[in-house]
Design a protein around this motif. Structure first.
Motif, short mmCIF file in Angstrom:
data_model
loop_
_atom_site.label_atom_id
_atom_site.label_comp_id
_atom_site.label_asym_id
_atom_site.label_seq_id
_atom_site.Cartn_x
_atom_site.Cartn_y
_atom_site.Cartn_z
N PRO A 4 10.88 27.93 -50.38
CA PRO A 4 11.43 28.50 -49.13
C PRO A 4 11.53 30.02 -49.21
O PRO A 4 11.29 30.73 -48.24
CB PRO A 4 12.81 27.85 -49.01
CG PRO A 4 12.78 26.66 -49.93
CD PRO A 4 11.77 26.95 -50.99
N MET A 8 9.83 32.62 -46.64
CA MET A 8 10.58 33.60 -45.85
C MET A 8 10.00 34.99 -46.07
O MET A 8 9.81 35.76 -45.13
CB MET A 8 12.06 33.56 -46.23
CG MET A 8 12.89 34.40 -45.27
SD MET A 8 14.62 34.42 -45.63
CE MET A 8 15.09 32.75 -45.44
N ALA A 225 8.00 28.81 -36.90
CA ALA A 225 9.16 29.30 -37.67
C ALA A 225 9.88 30.40 -36.90
O ALA A 225 9.27 31.10 -36.08
CB ALA A 225 8.70 29.84 -39.02
N ASN A 226 11.16 30.51 -37.18
CA ASN A 226 11.93 31.65 -36.69
C ASN A 226 11.61 32.86 -37.56
O ASN A 226 11.03 32.72 -38.65
CB ASN A 226 13.43 31.35 -36.82
CG ASN A 226 13.92 30.41 -35.75
OD1 ASN A 226 13.73 30.66 -34.57
ND2 ASN A 226 14.53 29.31 -36.18
N ASP A 228 13.47 34.44 -39.46
CA ASP A 228 14.08 34.35 -40.80
C ASP A 228 13.40 33.29 -41.67
O ASP A 228 13.86 32.99 -42.76
CB ASP A 228 15.59 34.07 -40.68
CG ASP A 228 15.88 32.71 -40.06
OD1 ASP A 228 14.92 31.95 -39.77
OD2 ASP A 228 17.06 32.39 -39.86
N SER A 230 13.15 30.12 -41.02
CA SER A 230 13.63 28.75 -40.81
C SER A 230 12.71 28.02 -39.83
O SER A 230 12.11 28.63 -38.93
CB SER A 230 15.07 28.74 -40.32
OG SER A 230 15.15 29.44 -39.09
N GLU A 231 12.65 26.70 -40.02
CA GLU A 231 11.70 25.88 -39.26
C GLU A 231 12.18 25.62 -37.83
O GLU A 231 13.37 25.43 -37.59
CB GLU A 231 11.59 24.57 -40.03
CG GLU A 231 10.94 23.43 -39.36
CD GLU A 231 11.12 22.18 -40.22
OE1 GLU A 231 10.14 21.78 -40.86
OE2 GLU A 231 12.24 21.62 -40.27
#
Ligand SMILES: C[S@@+](CC[C@H](N)C(=O)[O-])C[C@H]1O[C@@H](n2cnc3c(N)ncnc32)[C@H](O)[C@@H]1O
Length: 294
Positions: A4, A8, A225-226, A228, A230-231
């Motif tokens: 992760p 990111m 994804a965002n 940041d 995150s999914e």
């Protein structure tokens, strides 16, 4: 870095690059340009050179089996003033079945009732029409069925295509486009109020989050994804569009499994949250990553 963490980091770098080029997210990205060229080759492929996974002749039964429950009934309920658009129609077999067979839509209509059916429009990047298309078109009223090619969804004006009560996309543009948000916006502009868009995606993280990527050590085929990292599930993204009601359902009897979507347009102020293209890998369908813009 953990997986992760790497994701990111990569996303932050990509986002910086994207912000740096503002409107033209990744124009000139040589890797993506190369993949898009390869994808073009898949669209144009014929005979032996056509990849096995590039299926262009699914009939109406396959559509009924794959798409959201209620699609067959909704299609059967269309009348002669209604219109059905099939995006990424391939050979247009589903439309041909709609006109030539009585079983698939479950209402037992006879050939005499063909004149009471909706008008149907197929679009495809490449012309995949077979003799049956021409024969069927010749046996029907002018423009009862139409086939547009040599253009992508984005190249059509709204006037050119008009409005539709049902739009379908079974492993067509919705699965293949590198511009998912503007593609979806265009579809919803073409959809009449109270109309429905039936589509699906293969190998995505489902709304319930119960599935893993189909191929071990590979990502899902379509990911959002965002900033940041995150999914964002595709279903959540679709549900964040204004003026639509969305249902999402995972169908695991398809390999890879598909998540099927029914998107009903309930008012005209549709706004689709914009996505930027992050990566694209040619395939059947392609592997795509998008970043949700804020
Ligand atoms: C794998 S075939 C699917 C054909 C058919 N739906 C079936 O299931 O047999 C993909 C189709 O999508 C079309 N397509 C891909 N991207 C598109 C886009 N952006 N606009 C219009 N058609 C598109 C291709 O030209 C092709 O007709």
């Amino acid at each position: 870095m953990t997986t992760p963490g790497i994701r990111m980091f990569v996303l932050l770098i990509l986002q910086t690059l994207w912000l740096g080029t503002s409107h033209s997210a990744d124009v000139g990205n040589p890797k993506i340009e190369e993949e898009l060229l390869k994808q073009e080759g898949i669209y144009k492929s014929e005979g032996e050179s056509k990849p096995e996974g590039y299926v262009i002749n699914r009939g109406l039964l396959a559509y009924t089996d794959a798409l959201s429950p209620g699609f067959d009934r909704a299609l059967a309920n269309l009348g002669p003033k209604d219109r059905w658009l099939d995006i990424g129609a391939g050979e247009g077999q589903a439309i041909l079945d709609y006109y030539n067979r009585s079983h698939a839509v479950g209402d037992g209509e006879s050939r005499e009732r063909r004149g009471t059916k909706a008008r149907a429009v197929a679009i495809s990047i490449e012309d995949r029409r077979q003799p049956l298309w021409y024969q069927t078109a010749a046996s029907l009223a002018t423009n009862q069925i139409q086939y547009f090619f040599n253009k992508r969804m984005r190249d059509f004006s709204l006037d050119e295509l008009g409005k539709f009560q049902i739009i379908t996309d079974l492993l067509g543009g919705f699965s293949y486009t590198d511009q998912l948000s503007s593609f979806t916006e265009k579809v919803l502009q073409l959809l009449d109020l109270k109309g429905s868009f039936y589509t699906l995606l293969q190998d995505v993280k489902s709304e319930g989050g119960t599935n893993q990527p189909f191929y071990p050590k590979s990502p899902y085929l379509t990911e959002i994804a965002n900033a940041d990292g995150s999914e964002v599930k595709v279903c959540s993204w679709l549900k964040s569009i204004t003026c639509v009601e969305v249902s999402c359902e995972l169908k695991t009897h398809w390999k890879p499994p598909v998540e099927v979507y029914r998107i009903n347009k309930v008012c005209s102020g549709v706004t689709v949250p914009a996505l930027a293209r992050i990566s694209y890998g040619a395939g059947t369908p392609p592997e795509r990553r998008f970043l949700l813009k804020k």
